[in-house]
Design a protein around this motif. Structure first.
Motif, short mmCIF file in Angstrom:
data_model
loop_
_atom_site.label_atom_id
_atom_site.label_comp_id
_atom_site.label_asym_id
_atom_site.label_seq_id
_atom_site.Cartn_x
_atom_site.Cartn_y
_atom_site.Cartn_z
N CYS A 100 0.94 -1.12 0.05
CA CYS A 100 -0.11 -0.06 0.12
C CYS A 100 0.94 1.29 -0.01
CB CYS A 100 -0.90 -0.11 1.19
SG CYS A 100 0.00 -0.16 2.76
N GLY A 101 0.33 2.37 -0.10
CA GLY A 101 0.97 3.64 0.11
C GLY A 101 1.90 3.78 1.20
N THR A 102 1.51 3.44 2.40
CA THR A 102 2.02 3.34 3.53
C THR A 102 3.35 2.62 3.70
OG1 THR A 102 0.01 3.72 4.76
CG2 THR A 102 1.90 3.45 6.13
N ILE A 105 5.97 4.26 1.66
CA ILE A 105 6.34 5.53 2.24
C ILE A 105 7.58 4.91 3.29
CG2 ILE A 105 6.15 7.64 3.83
CD1 ILE A 105 3.40 7.57 2.19
N TYR A 127 0.46 11.85 7.29
CA TYR A 127 -0.91 11.10 7.16
C TYR A 127 -0.89 10.13 8.25
CZ TYR A 127 -4.05 8.39 4.57
OH TYR A 127 -5.41 7.71 4.04
N SER A 185 -0.21 15.85 -0.67
CA SER A 185 -1.86 15.98 -0.53
C SER A 185 -2.05 16.44 0.85
CB SER A 185 -2.37 14.65 -1.04
OG SER A 185 -3.68 14.37 -0.57
N GLY A 187 -4.40 14.88 2.63
CA GLY A 187 -4.73 13.79 3.72
C GLY A 187 -6.03 14.30 4.32
N ASP A 218 5.76 12.48 -0.06
CA ASP A 218 4.57 11.48 -0.06
C ASP A 218 3.88 12.16 -1.36
OD1 ASP A 218 2.18 10.49 -0.10
OD2 ASP A 218 1.70 10.89 2.08
N CYS A 220 1.29 10.58 -2.77
CA CYS A 220 0.02 9.91 -2.95
C CYS A 220 -1.06 11.04 -3.30
CB CYS A 220 -0.31 9.31 -1.46
SG CYS A 220 0.25 7.88 -1.04
N TYR A 221 -1.97 10.51 -4.33
CA TYR A 221 -2.97 11.44 -4.96
C TYR A 221 -2.41 12.47 -5.72
CZ TYR A 221 -6.76 9.30 -1.95
OH TYR A 221 -7.47 8.54 -1.37
N LYS A 244 -4.29 3.88 -6.22
CA LYS A 244 -4.61 5.60 -6.48
C LYS A 244 -4.04 6.02 -7.81
CE LYS A 244 -4.37 6.53 -1.62
NZ LYS A 244 -3.82 7.28 -0.32
#
Ligand SMILES: *Cc1c(COP(=O)(O)O)cnc(C)c1O
Length: 440
Positions: A100-102, A105, A127, A185, A187, A218, A220-221, A244
């Motif tokens: 996943c994204g976490t 990271i 996040y 992003s 968050g 980060d 993400c998005y 995403k």
């Protein structure tokens, strides 16, 4: 196409009134000029993706599954070259083994940081799930968080509107600072996403004085929302999720890290082990889907953006505070609406769920998700579990009760979710029916 046909269809099948449809259509007519920008940007990125695929000589043989160790997986290598090229990076690690994204990271942070190093966030709170593995919330000792391992974590708040506090940042960085952390992003916060030009500005300032500090983003998005990505404007390393933007709605799992080759190597060492790095990792036949998803990602992201802007416009026209505002520059795909009421948040998310192709019969309720400290409600009737490039809405159940809306693989699906959310807020008494005549 006959408008009354659509109206009667939506009335019969989704119980959406003509007033709600008209309100959404009128709101959309007012913002049609904004949409041209997203069409052009999607074209530009589409050309770049195709060019990168041609450069590696992408071919059917790259799609063959590998098993076991996955040594010499040509498809995996081609995929990583394509991501690196499109993102303007030396190297990328693009793997289904990144869960996943976490996780993506965490590979960057655990890969690069050593005991005694300082990690300095310059965009306020990371996040929620990232704060958890950093150990920023005073987590129990002995769980293997970064602070548990002797990494020192500090943070500097953003100034209003996603602007870095340059003076504080420059004063805070020292010999101990190994990594500066930026979350592009929003968050779960009420702020605008950080623009690429702002990221570029702070990278230039930091590098002028501290050339060795690793600047991490980060991302993400954020993918495909500007002409470039953060590493191409001065950051050293970034990470994101394949469920995403860059997965284009097709990648069934996975994440990426990308940036300077030596840093990506450290991420690979963390994912597998030093000495093995990125040389193993069977792809089991997933490569075709990753690449097809990446191929259509620019278009999918443009669809999600059109929906986000329309959602912002509709709720703004009803008098709700929205972030970003309709005319703001956008650096992530999230549209936040401050509904101000926990029940309204639930109604909104439940309505988005009712518009879904999958699990439309399910009623989302707030629950204690791993890594979050308040219950979170999530509407996601997605083909890929939890995918938020698919139409989704979610909210941590806390003041001031903001709902975060994002995704939608097609704009038409986005509109259906939007119309249902509005209809159900009207039905539940949160939006007065007179309001639907505000644009007449
Ligand atoms: C989604 C997201 C993450 C990682 O979340 P996962 O659920 O682990 O994929 C991290 N940061 C931001 C800003 C995000 O949007």
């Amino acid at each position: 196409m006959n408008d009354t046909l659509i109206e009667s269809y939506l009335a019969e099948n989704f119980h959406i009134s003509k007033e709600v449809i008209d309100f959404v259509e009128k709101s959309e007519a007012k913002i049609s000029d904004r949409m041209a920008h997203w069409n052009r940007l999607a074209e530009y990125h589409q050309f770049k993706v195709i060019q990168a695929m041609q450069k590696v000589g992408l071919s059917d043989r790259h799609f063959h599954p590998t098993t076991g160790y996955g040594y010499d997986d040509e498809g995996r290598e081609a995929t990583e070259k394509i991501f690196a090229d499109v993102f303007g990076c030396e190297a990328a690690l693009v793997r289904p083994q990144i869960t996943c994204g976490t996780h993506a990271i965490s590979l960057c942070l655990y890969g690069v940081l050593r005991p005694g190093d300082e990690l300095l966030s310059i965009s306020g709170d990371p996040y929620d799930t990232v704060r958890t593995f950093i150990g920023a919330k005073g987590e129990e000792k002995g769980k293997g968080t970064l602070t548990d391992l002797g990494v020192i974590f500090n943070q500097i708040e953003l100034m209003a509107d996603g602007i870095f506090d340059t003076e504080k940042i420059m004063n805070a960085i020292s010999e101990k600072t190994k990594m500066v952390y930026i979350q592009r992003s929003t968050g779960y916060s009420w702020r605008k996403a950080i623009t690429l030009s702002e990221i570029q500005r702070i990278c230039t300032a930091i590098k002028a004085k501290w050339p060795k500090v690793v600047i991490f983003v980060d991302n993400c998005y954020g993918e495909f929302l500007d002409e470039k990505e953060p590493v191409a404007v001065g950051a050293d390393l970034m990470a994101g999720s394949l469920i995403k933007n860059p997965g284009g709605g097709l990648a069934p799992t996975g994440g990426y890290t990308a940036g300077r080759a030596d840093l990506v190597q450290l991420c690979a060492n963390r994912l597998a082990a030093p000495g093995i790095g990125g040389e193993t990792g069977a792809t089991l036949g997933i490569t075709r889907t990753f690449l097809q998803g990446f191929f259509q990602a620019p278009y999918i992201v443009s669809q999600a953006m059109k929906t986000a802007i329309l959602v912002g416009a509709v709720y703004k026209n009803l008098g709700y505070p929205v972030c970003p505002d309709v005319d703001d520059y956008r650096s992530d795909i999230i549209q936040s609406i401050r509904l101000g009421d926990p029940k309204a948040v639930e109604v909104f998310c439940q309505a988005v769920q009712k518009a879904a192709p999958v699990d439309s019969f399910v009623t989302p309720v707030p629950w204690d998700m791993p890594g979050y400290d308040v219950p979170v409600i999530m509407a996601a009737g997605a083909f890929i579990q939890g995918s938020s490039i698919e139409l989704s809405a979610d909210a941590p159940m806390r003041e001031p009760y903001i709902v975060y809306f994002q995704g939608g693989l097609t704009h038409a699906h986005g509109k259906l979710g939007l119309m249902l959310s509005l209809q159900q807020l009207v039905d539940a008494g949160f939006v007065k029916p007179e309001k639907l005549h505000a644009l007449d």
